[in-house]
Design an enzyme around this catalytic site. Structure first.
Site, PDB file in Angstrom:
ATOM      1  N   CYS A  36     -12.864  -9.687   2.672  1.00 18.72           N
ATOM      2  CA  CYS A  36     -13.752  -8.832   1.888  1.00 18.72           C
ATOM      3  C   CYS A  36     -15.168  -9.324   2.095  1.00 18.72           C
ATOM      4  O   CYS A  36     -15.504 -10.446   1.706  1.00 18.72           O
ATOM      5  CB  CYS A  36     -13.370  -8.872   0.410  1.00 18.72           C
ATOM      6  SG  CYS A  36     -14.494  -7.949  -0.664  1.00 18.72           S
TER       7      CYS A  36
ATOM      8  N   HIS B 292     -10.674  -0.333  10.044  1.00 19.25           N
ATOM      9  CA  HIS B 292     -11.640   0.641   9.548  1.00 19.25           C
ATOM     10  C   HIS B 292     -11.663   1.886  10.427  1.00 19.25           C
ATOM     11  O   HIS B 292     -11.681   1.787  11.661  1.00 19.25           O
ATOM     12  CB  HIS B 292     -13.045   0.037   9.503  1.00 19.25           C
ATOM     13  CG  HIS B 292     -13.158  -1.084   8.529  1.00 19.25           C
ATOM     14  ND1 HIS B 292     -13.460  -0.884   7.212  1.00 19.25           N
ATOM     15  CD2 HIS B 292     -12.971  -2.422   8.690  1.00 19.25           C
ATOM     16  CE1 HIS B 292     -13.468  -2.051   6.578  1.00 19.25           C
ATOM     17  NE2 HIS B 292     -13.170  -2.998   7.458  1.00 19.25           N
TER      18      HIS B 292
ATOM     19  N   GLU C  85     -11.617   2.803   0.143  1.00 18.43           N
ATOM     20  CA  GLU C  85     -10.996   1.554   0.551  1.00 18.43           C
ATOM     21  C   GLU C  85      -9.475   1.592   0.382  1.00 18.43           C
ATOM     22  O   GLU C  85      -8.969   2.074  -0.632  1.00 18.43           O
ATOM     23  CB  GLU C  85     -11.567   0.380  -0.250  1.00 18.43           C
ATOM     24  CG  GLU C  85     -12.982   0.014   0.171  1.00 18.43           C
ATOM     25  CD  GLU C  85     -13.341  -1.405  -0.222  1.00 18.43           C
ATOM     26  OE1 GLU C  85     -12.578  -2.339   0.135  1.00 18.43           O
ATOM     27  OE2 GLU C  85     -14.374  -1.583  -0.884  1.00 18.43           O
TER      28      GLU C  85
ATOM     29  N   CYS D 224     -18.727  -1.883   0.653  1.00 14.40           N
ATOM     30  CA  CYS D 224     -17.687  -2.562   1.435  1.00 14.40           C
ATOM     31  C   CYS D 224     -18.386  -3.281   2.582  1.00 14.40           C
ATOM     32  O   CYS D 224     -18.929  -2.637   3.487  1.00 14.40           O
ATOM     33  CB  CYS D 224     -16.666  -1.553   1.956  1.00 14.40           C
ATOM     34  SG  CYS D 224     -15.387  -2.299   2.992  1.00 14.40           S
TER      35      CYS D 224
ATOM     36  N   GLY E 149     -16.627  -2.859   5.884  1.00 15.11           N
ATOM     37  CA  GLY E 149     -16.806  -1.466   6.279  1.00 15.11           C
ATOM     38  C   GLY E 149     -18.196  -1.188   6.818  1.00 15.11           C
ATOM     39  O   GLY E 149     -18.365  -0.470   7.809  1.00 15.11           O
TER      40      GLY E 149
END
Length: 212
Positions: free
Chosen positions: A14, A98, A147, A156, A159
């Protein structure tokens, strides 16, 4: 560092979480180092506290992974049909998967209706994060994200990193861009080593006690 979604699933990494992690251990005196090696399921990630910002070496973006059925040469500008619409997708892994989609304008329909369908699409056996990107100019992207395991979130980090790389690979943006999200703006830069570097804030909001 281990990260769990609100549905209980564990994820590899993350980007926002690791900035918060680095800020926490530094401000709480758990380390005197401003630059850390953090073990994650996506490998060793290196955040560095720089003033009120945290800069993170996010590693090398990858196009080949078991997270999708597409071969590496077919991860850019691939058509994906969802309902009655066809979307052009670009797939980038930052240790987690992603699906990046460039649109003229981001809408709730994209994020809240199309996003969940792509997340659970059979082409992505481990599910996938979905980023909708509006290119404002060659150095500025606007992003909303659905997500995997969490739904729409304010930001994110992985992301934004994947989106910046996808924009660069597709010739839509420079190698360094600012990514605007609901929760704020992240700066993404491509290093000479091929690594993506993310810089953004991490701020204490409150403290408290949680009792099970």
């Amino acid at each position: 560092m281990r990260i769990f979604n609100n549905d209980g699933s564990e994820v590899e990494m993350c980007g926002n979480g690791i900035r918060c992690f680095a800020r926490y251990v530094f401000e709480r005196g758990l380390t005197k180092k401003t630059k850390l090696d953090v073990e994650t399921l996506a490998g060793i990630i290196v955040p560095e506290v720089v003033g009120d910002q945290v800069k993170v070496d996010m590693g090398t973006p990858r196009l080949k992974t078991a997270d999708w059925v597409y071969p590496e040469e077919k991860t850019l500008k691939q058509p994906l049909r969802i309902g009655g619409e066809t979307f052009e997708i670009t797939l980038v892994s930052m240790g987690n998967p992603h699906c990046v989609i460039f649109v003229p304008e981001i809408t709730d329909h994209h994020v809240l209706e199309v996003g969940p369908q792509i997340e659970r699409h059979p082409d992505f056996p481990r599910k996938i994060n979905v980023e909708f990107i509006q290119v404002l100019d060659r150095r500025t992207l606007k992003m909303r994200v659905w997500e995997r395991g969490s739904g729409e979130t304010l930001a994110c980090g992985t992301g934004a990193t994947a989106a910046s790389h996808a924009a660069w690979l597709n010739g839509l943006a420079e190698s360094s861009v600012a990514v605007q999200l609901k929760g704020g703006t992240l700066q993404l830069d491509l290093g000479a080593d091929g690594h993506r570097h993310m810089t953004g804030p991490a701020t204490f909001v409150f403290t408290g006690d949680f009792q099970l």
